[in-house]
Scaffold this motif. Sequence first.
Motif, PDB file in Angstrom:
ATOM      1  N   VAL A   1       0.833  -1.197   0.000  1.00 49.44           N
ATOM      2  CA  VAL A   1       0.000   0.000   0.000  1.00 49.44           C
ATOM      3  C   VAL A   1       0.875   1.258   0.000  1.00 49.44           C
ATOM      4  O   VAL A   1       1.824   1.380   0.763  1.00 49.44           O
TER       5      VAL A   1
ATOM      6  N   GLU B   1       1.788  -0.762  -6.066  1.00 48.20           N
ATOM      7  CA  GLU B   1       0.369  -0.922  -5.737  1.00 48.20           C
ATOM      8  C   GLU B   1      -0.500  -0.112  -6.683  1.00 48.20           C
ATOM      9  O   GLU B   1      -1.545  -0.583  -7.146  1.00 48.20           O
TER      10      GLU B   1
ATOM     11  N   VAL C   1      -6.213   5.628   3.041  1.00 43.23           N
ATOM     12  CA  VAL C   1      -5.642   5.003   4.240  1.00 43.23           C
ATOM     13  C   VAL C   1      -4.364   5.743   4.621  1.00 43.23           C
ATOM     14  O   VAL C   1      -3.796   6.487   3.813  1.00 43.23           O
TER      15      VAL C   1
ATOM     16  N   ILE D   1      -6.283   4.251  -2.106  1.00 41.00           N
ATOM     17  CA  ILE D   1      -6.316   2.834  -2.450  1.00 41.00           C
ATOM     18  C   ILE D   1      -7.561   2.573  -3.279  1.00 41.00           C
ATOM     19  O   ILE D   1      -8.460   3.415  -3.337  1.00 41.00           O
TER      20      ILE D   1
ATOM     21  N   HIS E   1      -7.212 -10.494  -2.430  1.00 44.57           N
ATOM     22  CA  HIS E   1      -6.717  -9.131  -2.181  1.00 44.57           C
ATOM     23  C   HIS E   1      -5.585  -8.804  -3.145  1.00 44.57           C
ATOM     24  O   HIS E   1      -4.727  -9.629  -3.446  1.00 44.57           O
TER      25      HIS E   1
ATOM     26  N   ASP F   1      -3.350  -6.164  -2.885  1.00 46.59           N
ATOM     27  CA  ASP F   1      -2.096  -5.676  -2.309  1.00 46.59           C
ATOM     28  C   ASP F   1      -1.229  -6.834  -1.821  1.00 46.59           C
ATOM     29  O   ASP F   1      -1.693  -7.971  -1.672  1.00 46.59           O
TER      30      ASP F   1
ATOM     31  N   ALA G   1      -8.447  -3.964  -1.815  1.00 46.01           N
ATOM     32  CA  ALA G   1      -7.247  -3.182  -1.501  1.00 46.01           C
ATOM     33  C   ALA G   1      -6.901  -3.311  -0.027  1.00 46.01           C
ATOM     34  O   ALA G   1      -7.766  -3.552   0.820  1.00 46.01           O
ATOM     35  N   ALA G   2      -5.629  -3.167   0.276  1.00 44.86           N
ATOM     36  CA  ALA G   2      -5.132  -2.958   1.647  1.00 44.86           C
ATOM     37  C   ALA G   2      -5.583  -4.011   2.649  1.00 44.86           C
ATOM     38  O   ALA G   2      -5.848  -3.691   3.808  1.00 44.86           O
TER      39      ALA G   2
ATOM     40  N   GLU H   1      -3.600  -6.334   3.773  1.00 44.08           N
ATOM     41  CA  GLU H   1      -2.477  -6.606   4.658  1.00 44.08           C
ATOM     42  C   GLU H   1      -2.387  -5.639   5.841  1.00 44.08           C
ATOM     43  O   GLU H   1      -1.752  -5.952   6.852  1.00 44.08           O
ATOM     44  N   ILE H   2      -3.003  -4.496   5.729  1.00 44.25           N
ATOM     45  CA  ILE H   2      -2.927  -3.532   6.831  1.00 44.25           C
ATOM     46  C   ILE H   2      -4.253  -3.419   7.590  1.00 44.25           C
ATOM     47  O   ILE H   2      -4.496  -2.445   8.286  1.00 44.25           O
TER      48      ILE H   2
ATOM     49  N   ALA I   1      -8.744  -2.880   4.974  1.00 42.93           N
ATOM     50  CA  ALA I   1      -9.257  -1.525   4.740  1.00 42.93           C
ATOM     51  C   ALA I   1     -10.170  -1.472   3.521  1.00 42.93           C
ATOM     52  O   ALA I   1     -11.217  -0.822   3.543  1.00 42.93           O
TER      53      ALA I   1
END
Length: 466
Positions: free
Chosen positions: A63, A68, A94, A261, A283, A285, A327-328, A330-331, A334
């Motif tokens: 991200v 990305e 994000v 994102i 996902h 990302d 998107a996102a 892994e964090i 999101a």
Amino acid sequence: MLNCYKLKSLSLLLAASVSFPIYAALPESQVETLDMLKTQALNDDTAYQIIESLTTEVGARMVGTEGEARSVEWAMQKMKSLGFDKVWKEESEVTLWSRGSLKLEIAAPFPHPVVGLTLGGSVGTNGETLTAEVVEFNTLEALKAAKKGSLEGKIAFVSYRMERHEDGHGYGEAVGARVAGASIAADKGAVAFLLRSVGTDTNRFAHTGVMHYEENVKKIPAIALSNPDADLLVNSLQRGKPVTFSINSTASGPTNETVTIANVIGEVTGSEQPQEVVTLGAHLDSWDVGTGAIDDGIGIGITLAAGHYIAQLPQAPKRSVRVILFAAEEIGLAGAKDYVVKHKEEMDQHVMGAEWDFGNGNIYSMEPGVGPEALASIRDFADYLAPMGIAYSSKNSAKGQSDMSALGNEGQPAVNFDPDGSDYFDYHHTKNDTLDKVNQAALKNNTAVYTAFAYYAADSNVNFRK
């Protein structure tokens, strides 16, 4: 020994049983299409070619990086080329995090450079070298039990080794230290936190992954060590002498900047109830190490290939098939959370979903999460998949894996397919997550399963909520 007459009678009986499928409750026309789609997926390499294209033309997709952003355009063009008749993106914002550089070493009494990775979300040392004595804890629970103030000025080290399991449940037992360990250690007075990588390999590379800080607790650096280097640190500590460790990282931590994102969405429009959608998810990302082939290139390959095969049918299924590349993830999911917000008013038209975000081997089990009246139809579909070695779970508690769980928690029915993940955590969140690790035979098998599932759910008249 059986005589010829009995042998002939037995043969006729076996032939009759084979020609009368155990999944006869599925409509004959639907079974014919399922057979065709399954055969196509088992004898085609579209899913692999998609992963090859992604890992070669884009690569790592963390991200906020150029990779990305490039992946969003790649995904939209790929969906269009594969025959999706609707393709669009949905953007949100994000907070950005930057990894920076990292240098680690056992400083004394036996100096060694070691290999590790800063965990996603961690602060760094602002380019200064932090050196302190290490205190080992076998588990996160042992760290929690330490007295407040007992780690003042020291580095906490959780040495717990993740166990290898087919269903990957060792991850759940190990990942808590990665997520919460730094704040727990800081609350005891520690100046930094180390853990053995959450992974099952024996290679000298580390596994990254997201971590979180608790409010009102000092933020300290959080580092994952490779398994061999965690062993080296454990062995050093066993000598009975104080062991000191040095950390130097630059520009690591939250940047206080926001970045755009995008979920990328492709749809094969249904022929009769196009407003009702069956969702397939993965996902888009990845972490900045490796090329994201396993996590989650496999999911991207499977879901896009499934949509492609269904798009090529002369007659579309009754409902729409929607592939969502979130998107996102892994964090903190999101993109999935944003999708739920944007589609809240139409969530009741999301009739069924499934995601791929785990595993590299063949699917061996499926678990539904549907209403009681829909179970009979799900069992019929499970019977159809049974010859592929897929067992049916009677739990009926599936919410959808990974991102799809956000939709499941809003009421979307789901099926969880469980693949063999024995080697998944050898590569997960590492620089070794590359194309050559993809099990191509299993990929074809699993693509066939997801394609059949998407068509079955989309062409069905069943209300999976009831």
